[in-house]
Scaffold this active site. Sequence first.
Site, PDB file in Angstrom:
ATOM      1  N   HIS A   1       0.737  -1.373  -0.112  1.00 57.19           N
ATOM      2  CA  HIS A   1       0.174   0.256   0.335  1.00 57.19           C
ATOM      3  C   HIS A   1       0.891   1.156  -0.031  1.00 57.19           C
ATOM      4  O   HIS A   1       0.450   1.885  -0.771  1.00 57.19           O
ATOM      5  CB  HIS A   1      -0.710   0.220   1.320  1.00 57.19           C
ATOM      6  CG  HIS A   1      -1.926   0.827   1.085  1.00 57.19           C
ATOM      7  ND1 HIS A   1      -3.059   1.659   0.067  1.00 57.19           N
ATOM      8  CD2 HIS A   1      -1.888   2.613   1.458  1.00 57.19           C
ATOM      9  CE1 HIS A   1      -3.766   2.301   0.044  1.00 57.19           C
ATOM     10  NE2 HIS A   1      -3.138   3.130   1.270  1.00 57.19           N
TER      11      HIS A   1
ATOM     12  N   TYR B   1       1.632   5.073  -2.392  1.00 56.97           N
ATOM     13  CA  TYR B   1       2.154   6.924  -2.244  1.00 56.97           C
ATOM     14  C   TYR B   1       3.672   6.670  -2.669  1.00 56.97           C
ATOM     15  O   TYR B   1       4.137   8.166  -3.221  1.00 56.97           O
ATOM     16  CB  TYR B   1       2.058   6.652  -0.614  1.00 56.97           C
ATOM     17  CG  TYR B   1      -0.200   6.920  -0.244  1.00 56.97           C
ATOM     18  CD1 TYR B   1      -0.040   8.059  -0.919  1.00 56.97           C
ATOM     19  CD2 TYR B   1      -0.218   5.795   0.367  1.00 56.97           C
ATOM     20  CE1 TYR B   1      -1.573   8.175  -0.650  1.00 56.97           C
ATOM     21  CE2 TYR B   1      -2.312   5.632   0.304  1.00 56.97           C
ATOM     22  CZ  TYR B   1      -2.305   6.916  -0.467  1.00 56.97           C
ATOM     23  OH  TYR B   1      -3.653   6.722   0.399  1.00 56.97           O
TER      24      TYR B   1
ATOM     25  N   HIS C   1     -10.251   0.408 -10.001  1.00 61.13           N
ATOM     26  CA  HIS C   1      -9.469   1.452  -9.313  1.00 61.13           C
ATOM     27  C   HIS C   1      -8.211   1.432  -9.279  1.00 61.13           C
ATOM     28  O   HIS C   1      -7.651   2.613  -9.458  1.00 61.13           O
ATOM     29  CB  HIS C   1     -10.365   1.055  -7.803  1.00 61.13           C
ATOM     30  CG  HIS C   1      -8.826   1.627  -6.522  1.00 61.13           C
ATOM     31  ND1 HIS C   1      -9.788   3.551  -6.682  1.00 61.13           N
ATOM     32  CD2 HIS C   1      -7.883   1.438  -6.417  1.00 61.13           C
ATOM     33  CE1 HIS C   1      -8.892   3.680  -5.608  1.00 61.13           C
ATOM     34  NE2 HIS C   1      -7.251   2.452  -5.188  1.00 61.13           N
ATOM     35  N   PHE C   2      -7.246   0.351  -9.657  1.00 62.44           N
ATOM     36  CA  PHE C   2      -6.154   0.772  -9.550  1.00 62.44           C
ATOM     37  C   PHE C   2      -5.548   0.679 -11.023  1.00 62.44           C
ATOM     38  O   PHE C   2      -4.566   2.239 -11.006  1.00 62.44           O
ATOM     39  CB  PHE C   2      -5.844  -0.824  -9.307  1.00 62.44           C
ATOM     40  CG  PHE C   2      -4.266  -0.585  -9.722  1.00 62.44           C
ATOM     41  CD1 PHE C   2      -2.896  -0.524  -8.370  1.00 62.44           C
ATOM     42  CD2 PHE C   2      -3.098  -0.996 -10.789  1.00 62.44           C
ATOM     43  CE1 PHE C   2      -1.913  -1.108  -8.600  1.00 62.44           C
ATOM     44  CE2 PHE C   2      -1.412  -1.480 -10.838  1.00 62.44           C
ATOM     45  CZ  PHE C   2      -1.302  -1.270  -9.265  1.00 62.44           C
ATOM     46  N   HIS C   3      -6.637   1.275 -12.239  1.00 61.37           N
ATOM     47  CA  HIS C   3      -6.055   1.906 -12.951  1.00 61.37           C
ATOM     48  C   HIS C   3      -6.692   3.089 -12.910  1.00 61.37           C
ATOM     49  O   HIS C   3      -5.814   3.884 -14.117  1.00 61.37           O
ATOM     50  CB  HIS C   3      -6.439   0.657 -14.396  1.00 61.37           C
ATOM     51  CG  HIS C   3      -6.056  -0.122 -15.067  1.00 61.37           C
ATOM     52  ND1 HIS C   3      -5.663  -1.941 -14.514  1.00 61.37           N
ATOM     53  CD2 HIS C   3      -5.062  -0.845 -15.783  1.00 61.37           C
ATOM     54  CE1 HIS C   3      -5.610  -1.923 -14.769  1.00 61.37           C
ATOM     55  NE2 HIS C   3      -4.682  -1.906 -15.960  1.00 61.37           N
TER      56      HIS C   3
ATOM     57  N   ARG D   1     -10.901 -10.553 -10.808  1.00 59.11           N
ATOM     58  CA  ARG D   1      -9.439 -10.099 -10.940  1.00 59.11           C
ATOM     59  C   ARG D   1      -8.755 -11.224 -11.228  1.00 59.11           C
ATOM     60  O   ARG D   1      -8.947 -12.068 -10.696  1.00 59.11           O
ATOM     61  CB  ARG D   1      -9.020  -9.152 -11.052  1.00 59.11           C
ATOM     62  CG  ARG D   1      -8.995  -9.798  -8.804  1.00 59.11           C
ATOM     63  CD  ARG D   1      -8.716  -8.369  -8.131  1.00 59.11           C
ATOM     64  NE  ARG D   1      -7.616  -7.751  -9.006  1.00 59.11           N
ATOM     65  CZ  ARG D   1      -6.609  -7.432  -7.687  1.00 59.11           C
ATOM     66  NH1 ARG D   1      -7.195  -7.454  -6.247  1.00 59.11           N
ATOM     67  NH2 ARG D   1      -5.480  -6.972  -8.249  1.00 59.11           N
ATOM     68  N   ARG D   2      -7.914 -11.105 -12.039  1.00 63.27           N
ATOM     69  CA  ARG D   2      -7.172 -11.820 -12.452  1.00 63.27           C
ATOM     70  C   ARG D   2      -6.995 -13.212 -12.821  1.00 63.27           C
ATOM     71  O   ARG D   2      -6.904 -14.572 -12.804  1.00 63.27           O
ATOM     72  CB  ARG D   2      -6.219 -12.585 -11.063  1.00 63.27           C
ATOM     73  CG  ARG D   2      -5.954 -11.383 -10.065  1.00 63.27           C
ATOM     74  CD  ARG D   2      -4.815 -12.305  -9.636  1.00 63.27           C
ATOM     75  NE  ARG D   2      -3.788 -10.685  -8.554  1.00 63.27           N
ATOM     76  CZ  ARG D   2      -4.423 -10.745  -7.661  1.00 63.27           C
ATOM     77  NH1 ARG D   2      -5.976 -11.201  -6.875  1.00 63.27           N
ATOM     78  NH2 ARG D   2      -3.674  -9.358  -6.427  1.00 63.27           N
TER      79      ARG D   2
END
Length: 543
Positions: free
Chosen positions: A217, A221, A368-370, A433-434
């Site tokens: 995580h 950042y 969200h990641f993208h 996912r995956r």
Amino acid sequence: MIDKRDANLSLAFLTVSFIALFIGAIAGLLQTFVRSGAVELPLSIGYYQLLTAHGVLLALIFTTFFILGFLYAGISKTMGTLYDVPRRTGWLGFVMMTFGTGLATVLILLNKATVLYTFYAPLQASPWFYIALVHVVVGSWLCAFSMWNQYYIWKSRTKNKLSPLFSYMAVMTMTLWFVATLGLAATVLLQFIPWSIGWVDKIDILISRTLFWYFGHPLVYFWLLPAYMCWYVVIPKIIGGKIFSDALARLSFVLFLLFSIPVGFHHQLLEPGISHTWKFFQVILTFMVIVPSLMTAFSMFAVFETAGRKKGAKGLFGWIKVLPWRDVRFFAPMMGMLIFIPAGAGGIINASHQLNQVIHNTLWVTGHFHLTVASTVALTFFGICYWLIPYLTGRTLTPRMNKLGIIQTIMWTIGMAIMSGAMHIVGLFGAPRRTSYTTYADHSLAVDWIPYQIAMAVGGTILFLAIILLMYIVWFLAFKAPKGLMDFPVGEVEESAVSTPVILENWKLWVGICAMLILIAYTIPFGHMIEHAPPGSSGYKFW
């Protein structure tokens, strides 16, 4: 004008980053085609092999190398030419990281390390893959040491109580990276390498995943902070404004250091073996990270409005019209900022215990990641490269390349809206996912997912075309653009801004508080994991 030796160091990192971006983009394009059912891969190439290459090369390698190239250039600009020892240490770090990247990429392409982006146990790779990761991490530590050394030498020679804002942010970013990667180093050195070599038969999966997410995580950042550096320091100069508050900017980075590391359990909310009490505590710390993000939003829109008012803008939103929308150096990062609004809202959903039950391990998370790293971060990085590469090569950003950059930004925004939007929606319908293409024996639910997966392929195609255009622009700016002087934009602080407290540069204090929070958040849960350790798992290679 930047010292040529410093420029060469930055360009070396940027070169590797764009090579990784191109290879990773090819893997991502093929992934979307396979997932939609439009393409069937030859037996020599596996879907999960592509997934691993896409995740590792884009999320880890492209971002890390680009960030280091950007930070070295900014430190050289704001603190002066790099001293000899920091520069030599930086080159040593680059060599180690590049060797590790090359070795890991070869192993992934040979199907010796198909362990997905998170390399979750009990999936097992070749020992050389984990050894390659060690080289990447240790090389990045050398780069961190070189930047800290530059900062220390500069402070000792100038006797200044406050360092330049950009350099302060660079040091804070590398401090966060170093503390976060300690977890990655621990699991790779103490668990994965002995296990993959065969020195031990089994691995404790819960501990390995906990150590990974201790790193995983704050990695987000580590990607975001350089984008924030561009927003805080560079954008005000580009739009003809000034930095709203030096103190607020530094405080936001302190808060990111404190609250972005001891929060890994919110990625493990459905993981057994971790007490709900400790999950709840880390979720609270996760929500604390919202505070510096909102501080950043407030600061940036204050900069935009103040700059617009000085240009004569009237009315409540008149300042929006006078922003330099046709300047790609502003337009690309601004698109990233705007996308971060829904991306941040999605992050709050992911970290909420109740809502996470709905979207956990679905394509919502991938969407969200993208939005975060592949949109907010990537678009800001693209906006940086349009002026950073000419700055390093002694060339200029031509009007034609500026126009192509605007087109590239629009293409990327549209492609990501289609692809990520489809991921979010079909994730709410339960699509996992995956996973490769499957209709689950023509189950009605899975069949209903297919139109969204086709939309993902359409968006992925637009994104790949945007990458091709970006590669051309980068090549032109590096080798063909007219010679000239391109500045590294560094904004000045508003005269009326409150003076910056010296305590914000008390590194012992902030690193000490960070260590205390980490110990509070992890010591007892780790003790429970060790005390109640399961038998462990053997390694598996499914592909």
